[in-house]
Design an enzyme around this catalytic site. Structure first.
Site, PDB file in Angstrom:
ATOM      1  N   LYS A 248      48.939  11.471  85.256  1.00  0.00           N
ATOM      2  CA  LYS A 248      47.839  11.453  84.281  1.00  0.00           C
ATOM      3  C   LYS A 248      47.759  10.094  83.586  1.00  0.00           C
ATOM      4  CE  LYS A 248      46.511  13.396  79.732  1.00  0.00           C
ATOM      5  NZ  LYS A 248      46.776  14.412  78.690  1.00  0.00           N
ATOM      6  N   ASP A 253      43.264   9.110  74.262  1.00  0.00           N
ATOM      7  CA  ASP A 253      42.809  10.494  74.121  1.00  0.00           C
ATOM      8  C   ASP A 253      42.438  10.783  72.663  1.00  0.00           C
ATOM      9  OD1 ASP A 253      42.300  13.183  74.270  1.00  0.00           O
ATOM     10  OD2 ASP A 253      44.389  13.786  74.624  1.00  0.00           O
ATOM     11  N   LYS A 260      40.615  14.958  67.687  1.00  0.00           N
ATOM     12  CA  LYS A 260      41.938  15.116  67.078  1.00  0.00           C
ATOM     13  C   LYS A 260      41.917  14.645  65.622  1.00  0.00           C
ATOM     14  CE  LYS A 260      44.675  14.307  71.300  1.00  0.00           C
ATOM     15  NZ  LYS A 260      45.389  15.594  71.355  1.00  0.00           N
ATOM     16  N   ASP A 330      39.603  18.504  74.357  1.00  0.00           N
ATOM     17  CA  ASP A 330      40.911  17.863  74.205  1.00  0.00           C
ATOM     18  C   ASP A 330      41.903  18.336  75.274  1.00  0.00           C
ATOM     19  OD1 ASP A 330      42.804  16.214  73.127  1.00  0.00           O
ATOM     20  OD2 ASP A 330      43.204  17.455  71.355  1.00  0.00           O
ATOM     21  N   GLU A 332      41.945  17.706  78.312  1.00  0.00           N
ATOM     22  CA  GLU A 332      41.316  16.867  79.340  1.00  0.00           C
ATOM     23  C   GLU A 332      42.258  16.493  80.473  1.00  0.00           C
ATOM     24  OE1 GLU A 332      42.799  15.669  76.770  1.00  0.00           O
ATOM     25  OE2 GLU A 332      43.919  14.004  77.626  1.00  0.00           O
ATOM     26  N   ARG A 334      44.443  18.230  82.180  1.00  0.00           N
ATOM     27  CA  ARG A 334      44.418  19.187  83.296  1.00  0.00           C
ATOM     28  C   ARG A 334      43.150  19.031  84.131  1.00  0.00           C
ATOM     29  NH1 ARG A 334      44.961  24.004  79.052  1.00  0.00           N
ATOM     30  NH2 ARG A 334      45.995  22.291  77.987  1.00  0.00           N
TER      31      ARG A 334
HETATM   32  N1  BES Z   1      47.484  14.291  75.415  1.00  0.00           N
HETATM   33  C1  BES Z   1      47.468  15.564  74.761  1.00  0.00           C
HETATM   34  C2  BES Z   1      48.854  16.177  74.664  1.00  0.00           C
HETATM   35  C3  BES Z   1      49.842  15.529  73.754  1.00  0.00           C
HETATM   36  C4  BES Z   1      49.956  15.935  72.426  1.00  0.00           C
HETATM   37  C5  BES Z   1      50.723  14.576  74.206  1.00  0.00           C
HETATM   38  C6  BES Z   1      50.899  15.374  71.604  1.00  0.00           C
HETATM   39  C7  BES Z   1      51.660  14.014  73.387  1.00  0.00           C
HETATM   40  C8  BES Z   1      51.752  14.417  72.076  1.00  0.00           C
HETATM   41  C9  BES Z   1      46.575  16.529  75.513  1.00  0.00           C
HETATM   42  O1  BES Z   1      45.473  15.982  76.145  1.00  0.00           O
HETATM   43  C10 BES Z   1      46.063  17.494  74.510  1.00  0.00           C
HETATM   44  O2  BES Z   1      45.329  17.084  73.668  1.00  0.00           O
HETATM   45  N2  BES Z   1      46.460  18.750  74.621  1.00  0.00           N
HETATM   46  C11 BES Z   1      46.052  19.757  73.693  1.00  0.00           C
HETATM   47  C12 BES Z   1      45.682  21.003  74.461  1.00  0.00           C
HETATM   48  C13 BES Z   1      44.968  22.023  73.655  1.00  0.00           C
HETATM   49  C14 BES Z   1      43.591  21.512  73.278  1.00  0.00           C
HETATM   50  C15 BES Z   1      44.855  23.285  74.467  1.00  0.00           C
HETATM   51  C16 BES Z   1      47.209  20.017  72.746  1.00  0.00           C
HETATM   52  O3  BES Z   1      48.356  19.956  73.186  1.00  0.00           O
HETATM   53  O4  BES Z   1      46.957  20.225  71.567  1.00  0.00           O
HETATM   54 ZN    ZN Z   2      45.650  14.014  76.671  1.00  0.00          ZN
HETATM   55 MN    MN Z   3      43.831  15.853  74.821  1.00  0.00          MN
END
Ligand code: BES
Ligand code: ZN
Ligand code: MN
Length: 479
Positions: A248, A253, A260, A330, A332, A334
């Protein structure tokens, strides 16, 4: 920084300082350092560092005695940390050249890797206050052993260490500099230097192919996405097995329309660490030449809000043909991985490992101690975990119960991109599994391990390079 192997003993090697090891309760230098030993200052406790000067019999003016703890507890991972901590200690004192005195070939590998990795700093873009006078310019790995395995061990450690730093150099770049196309340029430079084949799919090509999931993530950004493919084949030609490494690479992001919170958002520049680890792994693989074909596949995009951005409620058609309802923009990672995984299968990958800073939920589950790993094939996972142990990268097997798939059931499309609040790392992995099918696959959620929030004695703050070394060991072990 120069790294050299010399066939010399700890006493004979000449540098500003030499690092030697003392096991817990050991007395190897008690004859020449009676005060330190009798007072208990040198006890051999793990990670106890004692700097002494002008030790009788040593050519180097300083000896750093590094406590290595109980011999039965010392593995290559701990040795690497111990040497890295020693090097960083000496660096902070302004010492310029260091020798590390080890005995066995396995220790030479750990020392060479540590010698390269320990001294990396995340200050590429600092113009002042770098203290350039505090930089070790030369590391010597001193070993008396005539074991022919020593040379290969040195080379392996050096190559993996150098590749880890390549990954960290890429990952640390800020998101205004490291856009998806800048990542393409970094990948091209690595591939050219390593003699690897590289292909890049641009946005138009992705549209022709029907990569709706990847394109949907990228559409809110002014920066176009890219899909990078790097190929390694053994000298004898492509093999029956083809290991696909999918990483990835969201160069930033924001969360997109499901934006966020501002606090800590800057850390999302590290959302491309999986992709950067694949690029570094391909660099090391090209040098170490395993007997299996390896294909690196890196979907790169920026996740931004904007008038063109994807909305919650949008339904996209992925490369696989499956339709996906976007409930949270968010989630994204996957989405871009779904198309990259499908494409890797189309390219002929017979085994897949993906690495992604995929969920905050994996950090809730495992903290920063381990990456979470998921699989559809327990035999492949066993092979994979053996490689992770050699690499010294801690991984923990997480479940893919049917209940997680229930959470992704959707009325309007084949699948939706998020589940409920609970088990978020598991539903994310389950989403990927739907695109993997029967191909043996391991998913690494490295959101808690790909970077350090604060410097450790053995490592600078910033990207760690995880899981590059596991990738490389997996390829080298291939049977
Ligand atoms: N890149 C983030 C995951 C992440 C969070 C990595 C904190 C490192 C530290 C990912 O794209 C994301 O935003 N995931 C969300 C998923 C949710 C919306 C289902 C998350 O983990 O909050
Ligand atoms: Zn991400
Ligand atoms: Mn994300």
């Amino acid at each position: 920084m120069e790294l050299n192997l010399v066939r010399q003993s700890a006493a004979a090697v000449s540098a500003d300082a030499v690092i030697v090891f003392e096991a817990e309760g050991g007395k190897s230098l008690a004859g020449v350092l009676p005060v330190q030993y009798e007072s208990g200052e040198i006890s051999g406790k793990f990670a106890e560092y004692t700097l002494v000067h002008n030790v009788a019999g040593f050519a180097s003016p300083r000896v750093l005695v590094a406590g290595s703890g109980k011999p039965e507890a010392l593995d290559s991972t701990k040795l690497r940390k111990l040497i890295s901590g020693a090097l960083r200690t000496l660096k902070s004192k302004g010492i310029k050249s260091v020798a590390v005195a080890v005995h066995a070939a396995a220790d030479v590998e750990a020392a060479a890797e540590a010698g390269v990795v320990a001294l990396w700093e995340p200050d590429l873009l600092k113009t002042t206050g770098k203290e350039p006078e505090k930089a070790i310019g030369r590391v010597l790995i001193a070993v008396e052993s005539t074991d022919p395995a020593v040379d290969a061990a040195f080379e392996k450690g050096r190559v993996i260490g150098t590749a880890l730093n390549t990954t960290r150099d890429i990952a640390v770049e800020p998101p205004n500099v490291l856009t998806p196309l800048a990542l393409v340029a970094r990948a091209r430079a690595v591939a050219a230097a390593a003699g690897l084949e590289i292909d890049v799919l641009d946005q138009d090509r992705m549209k022709q192919l029907g990569m709706g999931a990847l394109l949907g993530v990228a559409q809110g950004s002014a920066e176009p996405p890219a899909l990078i493919i790097i190929r390694y084949n053994p000298a004898s030609g492509p093999t029956k097995d083809n290991l696909g490494l999918v990483g990835k690479a969201v160069t930033f992001d924001t969360g997109g329309i499901s934006i966020k919170p501002a606090d800590g958002m800057e850390k999302m520049k590290y959302d491309m660490c999986g992709g950067a680890a694949v690029i570094g792994a391909m660099q090391a693989i090209a040098a170490l030449k395993p007997g299996v074909s390896v294909t690196g596949v890196i979907p790169a995009a920026e996740n931004m809000p904007g008038s063109k951005a994807q909305r919650p409620g949008d339904i996209v058609t992925s490369l696989s043909g499956k339709t996906i309802e976007i409930l949270n923009t968010d989630a994204e990672g996957r989405l871009i991985l779904a198309d990259a995984i499908t494409y890797a299968k189309q390219l002929g990958c017979t085994h897949l490992v993906d690495a992604a800073t995929l969920t905050g939920a994996i950090v809730v589950a495992l903290g920063h101690a381990a990456s979470g790993v998921y699989t559809n094939n327990d035999d492949f996972l066993d092979t994979f975990l053996a490689a992770s142990k050699q690499a010294g990268e801690q991984m923990w097997h997480m479940p893919l119960f049917d209940e997680y798939l229930e959470q992704l059931k959707c009325v309007y499309a084949d699948i939706q991109n998020i589940g409920t609040r609970w088990g978020g790392a598991c539903t994310a992995a389950m989403f990927l599994k739907e695109f993997v099918g029967d191909t043996p696959w391991v998913h690494i959620d490295c959101a808690g391990t790909a970077w350090l929030d604060d410097a450790k004695p053995h490592m600078a703050k910033g990207p760690t390079g995880v899981p590059l070394s596991t990738f490389v060991h997996l390829a080298l072990n291939w049977k």
